[in-house]
Scaffold this active site. Sequence first.
Site, PDB file in Angstrom:
ATOM      1  N   TYR A 195     -17.207  17.581 -14.788  1.00 40.79           N
ATOM      2  CA  TYR A 195     -17.464  16.133 -14.888  1.00 40.79           C
ATOM      3  C   TYR A 195     -18.422  15.729 -13.756  1.00 40.79           C
ATOM      4  CZ  TYR A 195     -16.627  11.119 -14.620  1.00 40.79           C
ATOM      5  OH  TYR A 195     -16.794   9.763 -14.563  1.00 40.79           O
ATOM      6  N   ASP A 199      -8.018  19.600 -14.061  1.00 40.03           N
ATOM      7  CA  ASP A 199      -8.341  18.239 -14.490  1.00 40.03           C
ATOM      8  C   ASP A 199      -7.962  18.157 -15.971  1.00 40.03           C
ATOM      9  OD1 ASP A 199      -9.516  15.929 -15.455  1.00 40.03           O
ATOM     10  OD2 ASP A 199     -11.278  16.072 -14.159  1.00 40.03           O
ATOM     11  N   LYS A 234      -8.621   7.172 -19.112  1.00 41.70           N
ATOM     12  CA  LYS A 234      -8.950   7.710 -20.424  1.00 41.70           C
ATOM     13  C   LYS A 234      -7.703   7.687 -21.332  1.00 41.70           C
ATOM     14  CE  LYS A 234     -12.734   8.337 -18.088  1.00 41.70           C
ATOM     15  NZ  LYS A 234     -13.120   9.582 -17.435  1.00 41.70           N
ATOM     16  N   ARG A 273       0.861  -1.193   0.000  1.00 39.74           N
ATOM     17  CA  ARG A 273       0.000   0.000   0.000  1.00 39.74           C
ATOM     18  C   ARG A 273       0.894   1.239   0.000  1.00 39.74           C
ATOM     19  NH1 ARG A 273      -1.345   1.565   4.630  1.00 39.74           N
ATOM     20  NH2 ARG A 273      -2.167  -0.408   5.405  1.00 39.74           N
TER      21      ARG A 273
END
Length: 391
Positions: free
Chosen positions: A104, A176, A201, A52
Amino acid sequence: MKAAPDANFATQCIHGGLEPDPQTGAVMTPIYQTSTYAQSAPGEHKGYEYARTGNPTRTALQNNLAALEKGKFGICFSSGLAAMDAILRTLRPGDEVLASDDLYGGSYRLLTAVLGNFGLKSRFVDMRDADRLAELITDETKLLWIETPTNPMLNIVDIEALTALARERNILTCVDNTFASPYLQQPLELGADLVLHSATKYLGGHSDVVMGAVITRDEELAKKIYYLQNAVGAVPGPQDCFLVLRGIKTLHLRVQRACENARRIVEVLQQNDLVANVYYPGLADHPRHDIAKRQMRDFGGMVSFDLKEDTLEAATQVMKNTQYFTLAESLGGVESLIGHPASMTHASIPREQRLSVGLTDSLIRLSVGVEDAEDLVKDLEHALAAAVAVG
Ligand SMILES: *Cc1c(COP(=O)(O)O)cnc(C)c1O
């Protein structure tokens, strides 16, 4: 070998922040599929203790992303929204975020429905008007959340103007950069403090992974976000990190081709009698074309258009009749996608509000992929004709 900091973008895609595996010389970063690392004595290790906290495949990707965005630190998360959540958790209850009003949908939901419950305030404003934005800033405003180009209307926000304003007022800025990708736009160079990506994306680029990333030059901010990466634990697995690293090797080629294909499709749509409006920042008559030209290398693979017969039924017929454009959410992959914002991504927004920003019932959004341009054109022309035949 690791690319020099001043190496050009294509070189950064392939070599930025990366070196052959120190253990074996493997040219491609191996997938370190492990949850923990052997220590030779308590606390004596090779830089990795628990996965982690750190994983070499993830480290390689983070260094690569930092190079692509001309940042110093890359920090990866299990999704774009998890990355955004980490940024927002650096704020305190009572702090306010000013965000684009055509944000978004998932970002809007995280700001309002989730973090609103923890005392984070947010307001949604038209970021195209910097003067008006300056008036809206209060003592509580701590972060400007900028998205450009926007979804699905492909509006453009002037990053340089807004980051200059924010710096003057001692406010952080995050861009973003999901829609543009670092190939087209590098917000840190334009004054932003933070860049966010949904790596799902363009960075991943093959519609096979969900991931997010934050990139910054600011060591203090990076420390806080690394801390949250480990303390909250929304980390990506090594297999997914490998897939994004591999995707990035061709980022420049994919986005370049998507831009070329989009240009061709825009040309054809503009000439089609059935089409009403075409939205694309590369068009000379796009109201913010000059800003797009200044801050972007090219104009991207996202195109929106609506129909003269402005009905949901007409749009539905188009989307039912494409062969290569797959009807699906998401964007930025090698395969072309088609979507209907009014009934899919933006269905929760009241119709009047949708119409006021130009998001009509027949608006169709394309994520143009890297197939052959003429095949894509034929596909769209055929689907448009089929819609009319039925309508
Ligand atoms: C998809 C997307 C996100 C969210 O990313 P996930 O990886 O789906 O969590 C954020 N911003 C934009 C612009 C997006 O397109």
